[in-house]
Motif scaffolding. Structure first.
Motif, PDB file in Angstrom:
ATOM      1  N   ASN A 187      22.028   7.896  64.493  1.00 11.37           N
ATOM      2  CA  ASN A 187      20.961   8.883  64.654  1.00 11.37           C
ATOM      3  C   ASN A 187      21.091   9.640  65.974  1.00 11.37           C
ATOM      4  OD1 ASN A 187      19.930   8.066  62.212  1.00 11.37           O
ATOM      5  ND2 ASN A 187      18.418   6.691  63.120  1.00 11.37           N
ATOM      6  N   ALA A 188      21.474   8.950  67.036  1.00 10.20           N
ATOM      7  CA  ALA A 188      21.634   9.592  68.338  1.00 10.20           C
ATOM      8  C   ALA A 188      22.782  10.593  68.307  1.00 10.20           C
ATOM      9  CB  ALA A 188      21.866   8.543  69.418  1.00 10.20           C
ATOM     10  N   ILE A 189      23.875  10.233  67.644  1.00  6.42           N
ATOM     11  CA  ILE A 189      25.024  11.131  67.550  1.00  6.42           C
ATOM     12  C   ILE A 189      24.648  12.392  66.778  1.00  6.42           C
ATOM     13  CG2 ILE A 189      27.307  11.402  66.492  1.00  6.42           C
ATOM     14  CD1 ILE A 189      27.751   8.386  67.166  1.00  6.42           C
ATOM     15  N   ILE A 190      23.998  12.204  65.649  1.00  8.16           N
ATOM     16  CA  ILE A 190      23.613  13.352  64.812  1.00  8.16           C
ATOM     17  C   ILE A 190      22.609  14.234  65.552  1.00  8.16           C
ATOM     18  CG2 ILE A 190      22.419  13.997  62.686  1.00  8.16           C
ATOM     19  CD1 ILE A 190      23.788  11.548  61.388  1.00  8.16           C
ATOM     20  N   ALA A 191      21.661  13.639  66.231  1.00  5.47           N
ATOM     21  CA  ALA A 191      20.655  14.416  66.952  1.00  5.47           C
ATOM     22  C   ALA A 191      21.292  15.196  68.104  1.00  5.47           C
ATOM     23  CB  ALA A 191      19.559  13.501  67.486  1.00  5.47           C
TER      24      ALA A 191
END
Length: 96
Positions: A59-63
């Motif tokens: 989720n952090a990478i995508i965000a």
């Protein structure tokens, strides 16, 4: 008592029992006293996990990628605390 000392005590007990110096009842009592010394001690310190988990890393990478569309994989990896390979797999859809 440390494990090498317990091992030596068991070896001596076996020799004494074979030589007839100790009765089976006395040997059983000594064994019963030595067995608790063979248990492992609990760990002194466990380090905390480095990240909350793979889902939060994904989720952090995508965000970060959505917020910074021009960022390269190295920048995303540094910002999210992951490796470049994980960033590549996540953005390519290979890692869920």
């Amino acid at each position: 008592m440390k494990l090498p000392e317990v091992r030596d005590a068991f070896t001596q007990l076996a020799a004494d029992l074979a030589a007839g110096k100790v009765t089976p009842q006395d040997a059983a009592a000594q064994i019963t006293a030595l067995v608790p010394e063979m248990r492992r001690r609990p760990p002194v310190h466990r380090s905390p996990p480095r990240r909350a988990g793979l889902a939060s890393a994904r989720n952090a990478i995508i965000a970060y990628h959505a917020a910074h569309p021009g960022a390269d994989y190295h920048e995303i990896a540094t910002a999210t605390g992951t490796q470049i390979g994980r960033v590549s797999e996540t953005l390519a859809g290979k890692r869920t």
